[in-house]
Scaffold this motif. Structure first.
Motif, PDB file in Angstrom:
ATOM      1  N   GLN A 112     -44.520  -5.421  17.907  1.00 34.39           N
ATOM      2  CA  GLN A 112     -44.708  -4.492  18.706  1.00 34.39           C
ATOM      3  C   GLN A 112     -43.482  -3.662  19.550  1.00 34.39           C
ATOM      4  O   GLN A 112     -43.255  -2.482  19.805  1.00 34.39           O
ATOM      5  CB  GLN A 112     -45.603  -4.929  19.881  1.00 34.39           C
ATOM      6  N   SER A 115     -42.273  -1.202  17.211  1.00 33.23           N
ATOM      7  CA  SER A 115     -43.070   0.100  16.765  1.00 33.23           C
ATOM      8  C   SER A 115     -43.104   1.204  18.075  1.00 33.23           C
ATOM      9  O   SER A 115     -43.061   2.199  18.114  1.00 33.23           O
ATOM     10  CB  SER A 115     -44.498  -0.330  16.299  1.00 33.23           C
ATOM     11  N   ASP A 116     -43.428   0.137  19.282  1.00 32.03           N
ATOM     12  CA  ASP A 116     -43.601   1.126  20.625  1.00 32.03           C
ATOM     13  C   ASP A 116     -42.749   0.862  21.683  1.00 32.03           C
ATOM     14  O   ASP A 116     -42.880   1.394  22.668  1.00 32.03           O
ATOM     15  CB  ASP A 116     -45.242   1.105  20.956  1.00 32.03           C
ATOM     16  N   PHE A 121     -48.388  -7.834  22.831  1.00 31.65           N
ATOM     17  CA  PHE A 121     -49.057  -7.773  21.748  1.00 31.65           C
ATOM     18  C   PHE A 121     -50.712  -8.479  22.047  1.00 31.65           C
ATOM     19  O   PHE A 121     -50.685  -9.362  22.939  1.00 31.65           O
ATOM     20  CB  PHE A 121     -48.540  -8.339  20.596  1.00 31.65           C
TER      21      PHE A 121
END
Length: 182
Positions: A112, A115-116, A121
Motif C-alpha cells: 500500500q 501504491s498510494d 491495509f
C-alpha cells in the motif's frame, strides 16, 4: 503537553485528502507565512535515483526505499509493479506459519505504501495473501496477528498501519527475500 509528533500527526491528517502537489504547496506556504525561506520540494521529499524515475511507486515509497537502501531490483523480487496495480509476487515467504503471517502483513503494508503512499491495509486483503501463500490458519490466525508487537497498529475492523519499526522490519524482510531469490 503537545509534542512535535502530535502536531505532525494532526497536520498529516489534515493534508491526507490533498494531492501530493497540494501538500507540498501547503508546506511551502506555511514556511513563507512564518517568514522562513521556502523549502525546495526536493528538501521536503527527497527523490530516488534517476534510474528509479520511471518506477511506478508513490513519492513516500521512494523516500522509504532511499532511507532503507532498497533497490529497484530488490523490490521487483517481491512485488510486481504493474500499470494495473502492485502485487506481492515473492516466490517464498520465509519462516513458519506465525512468522509467515507476520511477514505477509508487513509486505501488505509496503504494498500500500508503494501504491498510494500510506502503509495502511485491510485485514481481509492481508488474510487473502496469507491464503495464497498457504499460511492462513483460521484457528491460529488471530493469535499470530496479536504477536506482532510494535510493527503494526490497528485492528481487524479498522485495518492495520505499519509503524516505524514495522517499516524498518519490512525493509529487512524485502532484502532477505531478494537475496534468497538470487
Amino acid at each position: 503537553m503537545t509534542t512535535i509528533i502530535d502536531i505532525v500527526s494532526k497536520i498529516a491528517a489534515l493534508l491526507e485528502p490533498l494531492s501530493e502537489e497540494e501538500r507540498r504547496k501547503v508546506v511551502r506556504m506555511i514556511a513563507a507565512y512564518n517568514g522562513e525561506a521556502t523549502p525546495a520540494a526536493e528538501s521536503l521529499m527527497p527523490e530516488a535515483d534517476a534510474q528509479e524515475d520511471d518506477l511506478p511507486v508513490s513519492s513516500q515509497a521512494r523516500v522509504w526505499m532511499k532511507r532503507h537502501g532498497i533497490s529497484t531490483e530488490e523490490l521487483e523480487q517481491v512485488y510486481h509493479l504493474g500499470s494495473e496495480g502492485i502485487e506481492i509476487i515473492a516466490s517464498d515467504i520465509p519462516g513458519r506459519s506465525g512468522q509467515q503471517v507476520r511477514h505477509v502483513y508487513l509486505l501488505s503494508g509496503i504494498q500500500q505504501l508503494l501504491s498510494d503512499g500510506r502503509p495502511v491495509f485491510a485485514d481481509g486483503a492481508a488474510r487473502a495473501v496469507c491464503g495464497s501463500f498457504g499460511c492462513y490458519d483460521p484457528g491460529n490466525h488471530s493469535k499470530y496477528v496479536a504477536s506482532f508487537k510494535n510493527e503494526v497498529s490497528g485492528n481487524k475492523e479498522r485495518g492495520w498501519t505499519l509503524t516505524t519499526p514495522g517499516l524498518k522490519r519490512a525493509a529487512e524482510l524485502i532484502k532477505k527475500i531478494a537475496e534468497a531469490a538470487k
